[in-house]
Design a protein around this motif. Structure first.
Motif, PDB file in Angstrom:
ATOM      1  N   PRO A  29      32.294  41.853  33.478  1.00 43.91           N
ATOM      2  CA  PRO A  29      33.707  42.096  33.791  1.00 43.91           C
ATOM      3  C   PRO A  29      34.459  42.748  32.635  1.00 43.91           C
TER       4      PRO A  29
ATOM      5  N   GLY B 192      33.381  46.307  32.527  1.00 42.39           N
ATOM      6  CA  GLY B 192      33.912  47.014  33.690  1.00 42.39           C
ATOM      7  C   GLY B 192      35.364  47.411  33.480  1.00 42.39           C
TER       8      GLY B 192
ATOM      9  N   SER C 256      34.014  48.473  38.500  1.00 46.79           N
ATOM     10  CA  SER C 256      33.823  47.062  38.829  1.00 46.79           C
ATOM     11  C   SER C 256      32.635  46.496  38.053  1.00 46.79           C
TER      12      SER C 256
ATOM     13  N   THR D 123      29.939  45.122  39.076  1.00 45.45           N
ATOM     14  CA  THR D 123      28.617  45.277  39.699  1.00 45.45           C
ATOM     15  C   THR D 123      27.819  46.450  39.136  1.00 45.45           C
TER      16      THR D 123
END
Length: 226
Positions: free
Chosen positions: A44, A47, A53, A55
């Motif tokens: 996170p 990101g 994001s 992922t």
């Protein structure tokens, strides 16, 4: 492996997926030291830093685990691996054995029609410096050099050099960029294309040898070795 052609030289640095683009950016951030050796970063956090994001960051970092650039830390994130000075010396030594003579051998076989595309790749490096984009600089530099070595027709050689470059750390680049001293190193790529155009293999080999020498001098610490 066939050598690059003028039609595909400009696409060598382009990726098809977000995961690939994020991986390239993260790899460059590790090499440059923007992601600090030994530090642990969560998906996170990264990101948010790169505007994506968690992922694709997590997926990209798993790719970098396989490359040995980061180590997964359960429930924490990813730790940036540290590389010893001796390892960096050894990496540069192997590159010096491979790249300068390969460039020398490539000079006579690079078609005139491909020179504008090589020049454009060299300009990408200069443009990244002008933007003060260190990650962009490392990515563009990587693309240029692998495109050039591609004229050897030896895929295994290109893969070996790509791996050596990935394992290198260039922690002196950030202060050089801030001080404006990275411009000269960026311009050396145009100098190299000039020597290719002049069909001067010996001078191209010597420039590449000096260029790689920066890895353990100018680019490693921000100052040339004595």
């Amino acid at each position: 492996m066939s050598a690059p052609t003028s039609s595909n030289l400009r696409t060598l640095g382009q990726r098809e997926t977000l995961r690939d683009r994020v991986r390239d950016a993260l790899r460059a951030a590790v090499i440059s030291g923007e992601l600090e050796p030994g530090a642990v970063y969560s998906a996170p956090t990264l990101g948010a830093r790169f505007g994506v994001s968690p992922t694709p960051v997590r997926e990209a970092m798993l790719d970098l685990v396989k490359e040995g650039l980061v180590v997964a830390q359960p429930n924490k994130g990813f730790r940036i691996t540290e590389v010893s000075e001796q390892d960096l010396d050894n990496l540069a030594a192997v590159r010096l054995l491979i790249e300068p003579p390969t460039v020398r051998d490539c000079v006579p076989v690079i078609p005139d029609r491909d020179l504008p595309a090589l020049r454009a790749l060299a300009q990408d490096i200069v443009d990244a410096v002008d933007r003060e984009d260190l990650i962009g600089y490392i990515r563009a530099d990587h693309v240029f050099h692998l495109a050039l070595l591609g004229y050897s027709g030896n895929r295994h050689l290109v893969d070996v050099v790509s791996d050596l470059r990935t394992r290198t750390r260039l922690l002196g680049l950030a202060p050089l960029l801030r001080s404006g001293r990275l411009d000269r190193s960026a311009a050396e790529h145009h100098d190299l294309v000039d020597l290719i155009e002049a069909r001067d293999p010996a001078a191209a080999e010597e420039l590449m040898r000096r260029h790689i020498g920066h890895v353990r001098g100018l680019w490693a610490s921000g100052t040339e070795e004595p």
